[in-house]
Motif scaffolding. Sequence first.
Motif, PDB file in Angstrom:
ATOM      1  N   ALA A   1       4.550   4.760  -5.295  1.00 38.08           N
ATOM      2  CA  ALA A   1       3.264   4.120  -5.596  1.00 38.08           C
ATOM      3  C   ALA A   1       2.765   4.530  -6.981  1.00 38.08           C
ATOM      4  CB  ALA A   1       2.245   4.497  -4.525  1.00 38.08           C
TER       5      ALA A   1
ATOM      6  N   ASP B   1       4.847  -0.390   2.705  1.00 36.63           N
ATOM      7  CA  ASP B   1       4.164   0.877   2.480  1.00 36.63           C
ATOM      8  C   ASP B   1       5.097   1.736   1.625  1.00 36.63           C
ATOM      9  OD1 ASP B   1       1.650   0.824   3.566  1.00 36.63           O
ATOM     10  OD2 ASP B   1       2.290   1.511   5.551  1.00 36.63           O
ATOM     11  N   LEU B   2       4.623   2.176   0.475  1.00 36.68           N
ATOM     12  CA  LEU B   2       5.437   2.966  -0.441  1.00 36.68           C
ATOM     13  C   LEU B   2       5.141   4.454  -0.289  1.00 36.68           C
ATOM     14  CD1 LEU B   2       4.976   0.830  -3.680  1.00 36.68           C
ATOM     15  CD2 LEU B   2       6.874   0.725  -2.058  1.00 36.68           C
ATOM     16  N   SER B   3       6.099   5.278  -0.634  1.00 36.27           N
ATOM     17  CA  SER B   3       5.841   6.713  -0.725  1.00 36.27           C
ATOM     18  C   SER B   3       4.900   6.952  -1.904  1.00 36.27           C
ATOM     19  CB  SER B   3       7.145   7.470  -0.945  1.00 36.27           C
ATOM     20  OG  SER B   3       7.701   7.135  -2.213  1.00 36.27           O
ATOM     21  N   ARG B   4       4.299   8.125  -1.931  1.00 32.32           N
ATOM     22  CA  ARG B   4       3.362   8.411  -3.019  1.00 32.32           C
ATOM     23  C   ARG B   4       4.051   8.370  -4.386  1.00 32.32           C
ATOM     24  NH1 ARG B   4      -1.712  10.356  -3.097  1.00 32.32           N
ATOM     25  NH2 ARG B   4      -2.456  11.302  -5.025  1.00 32.32           N
TER      26      ARG B   4
ATOM     27  N   ALA C   1      10.275   3.655   1.388  1.00 35.57           N
ATOM     28  CA  ALA C   1       9.277   2.652   1.771  1.00 35.57           C
ATOM     29  C   ALA C   1       9.424   2.302   3.244  1.00 35.57           C
ATOM     30  CB  ALA C   1       9.433   1.392   0.914  1.00 35.57           C
TER      31      ALA C   1
ATOM     32  N   LEU D   1       6.807  12.699   0.479  1.00 31.60           N
ATOM     33  CA  LEU D   1       6.012  11.927  -0.482  1.00 31.60           C
ATOM     34  C   LEU D   1       6.566  11.972  -1.894  1.00 31.60           C
ATOM     35  CD1 LEU D   1       4.163  14.107  -2.251  1.00 31.60           C
ATOM     36  CD2 LEU D   1       2.825  14.166  -0.179  1.00 31.60           C
TER      37      LEU D   1
ATOM     38  N   SER E   1       0.866  -1.175   0.000  1.00 33.33           N
ATOM     39  CA  SER E   1       0.000   0.000   0.000  1.00 33.33           C
ATOM     40  C   SER E   1       0.905   1.228   0.000  1.00 33.33           C
ATOM     41  CB  SER E   1      -0.924  -0.010   1.219  1.00 33.33           C
ATOM     42  OG  SER E   1      -0.188  -0.242   2.412  1.00 33.33           O
ATOM     43  N   TYR E   2       0.343   2.408   0.259  1.00 37.60           N
ATOM     44  CA  TYR E   2       1.209   3.586   0.309  1.00 37.60           C
ATOM     45  C   TYR E   2       0.725   4.556   1.382  1.00 37.60           C
ATOM     46  CZ  TYR E   2      -2.269   6.055  -2.608  1.00 37.60           C
ATOM     47  OH  TYR E   2      -3.405   6.622  -3.105  1.00 37.60           O
ATOM     48  N   TYR E   3       1.638   5.438   1.794  1.00 43.16           N
ATOM     49  CA  TYR E   3       1.371   6.388   2.860  1.00 43.16           C
ATOM     50  C   TYR E   3       0.223   7.339   2.491  1.00 43.16           C
ATOM     51  CZ  TYR E   3       6.009   5.515   5.031  1.00 43.16           C
ATOM     52  OH  TYR E   3       7.109   4.964   5.627  1.00 43.16           O
TER      53      TYR E   3
END
Length: 529
Positions: A250, A244-247, A205, A200, A181-183
């Motif tokens: 992602a 969790d990925l940065s925007r 990650a 972002l 997912s992402y932040y």
Amino acid sequence: MYTKQKTILNNRLFLILFAFVLALPLSSQQLEGIATFYGDRFDGKLTSTGEVFLHKGYTAASKDLPWGTIVEVTNVANGKSVQVRINDCGPHLKGRIIDLTKAAATDLDFIKQGEAKVSLRIIRSSDSGPTCSRGAWAKQLRKEGKSIPPPPPAWTPGSTNGGSTVVTTPLPTGTVEGMASYYADRLNGRSTSTGETYDLTKFTAASKLYPYNSILEVTNVVSGAKTRVRVNDCGPHYEDRILDLSRAAAKQAGILEAGVARVHVRVVSMGQDGPTCDRGAWAKAQREATSQANTTALSPGQAPPPAPTVTGEGSAPATYQTPAPPNTAPASAAVPTAEVYGVQVAAFGNRANAIQAVADLKEKGFTDAYTITDGKISRVYVGKAPTAEDAAPTKQALTKGGYPKTVVKKVRVPASDAAPVTYGQAAVAPPTPATPAETQYTAKPTDAPTFDPSDILFGVQVGAYKSKAGAEKVAKDLEAKGFPMVFTATVGKVTRVFAGKYYFQGQAEDLKDKLSEAGYPGTSVRRVQ
């Protein structure tokens, strides 16, 4: 004579076109679009290939893919996937790319919606011919003196028995597969577990598995899109996700719209700067291990020398020589435990849900609520009584408080926590049972968050109504019962009623359960804005 020649020409053109489609690279075929599922009236009837259609099976209809092709279908909205075998010609509605059985549609969780945007990935190809116009295809083969290919081999969901394997994008070797997912954008500018500031626009990650400053190549399994990130935070905090990925990452990996996606993760270079989680304990162990060498270790939250900038596709970073933590931490003294009796209220596969349930219980007066995780299951308990009989008043208080399905169980807790808190006895008075509205949900309108228009949010659709007045009445009822962030949305002649706006789908699922308990069955979790 003219008609016969025209028929032969049409048949030859069909075969040429079919051969051309099979020869196309998979990326040029339509691998993303709308999926629907068969109506109940088709159960037990024959498909275009002569097989019997069964709703409980895992098959599908396609006009483009040959009979026997094994396809992985992924719901873009929720990331859920299922494998199916092509054995019919369809869909026959414009804009649809695949028709699924009810079993497959249920696994993808779009029965209530009726359709869903999906991505297809070819697991195994087939040379058993088209699903459409098979009569003309077979007739032409016989005229040309060619044999008709045999039916495809047997298959069970999740397996590939024979056949050539075709994958849309070559997958890296030595990978880990899971959901990413992402932040949320609201976290931009906040500190990560390693003391860095989340940005972002950078390619970073969060991971609990890989060390700080590891460089990872992340591949979207469905689309094949790739990104390269540097690990600098602890997460995700949902057990079913691995990153969790940065925007920015992602977006490059193509998961902004879906919110979550199945990915493959390959290590480009393993970090040498300690874990992203529990860095305080790691720093302490490192200081103890290096004190004799008179080496200064990192303090909790302190970042190592400037990290490499990862652009998403850059070359491998430099390797820092920061001392790694010892393989074994100093042995800690065994914590004394005691057996007590607690009242089990619920069990969850997601620990975050269990923690939320404990918080809800404490808000309702059950101050001795706690959770115990065993393997993948987190169980929620109330009370620590010395005997099963002593736990009975707690069970009764829970029943009055709106938790009728509880069970007394023997549990093991730290001895220091074994002092019982009883409900219905002298120690603690039983909490006053909430009113029906409070039991369903206690609203906190002053805590309602503000959302950015670009945020991906999840809510619960309570119903869809042709009458706008009817929809507004339901919305007022929900607000009167304390449900959060109730709103309506009108598209065409239909007005839909929603409750809740959350960054995580699991939070919306929790609200869906509360709505069901409050007398609103048939709700569904949807993407909202």
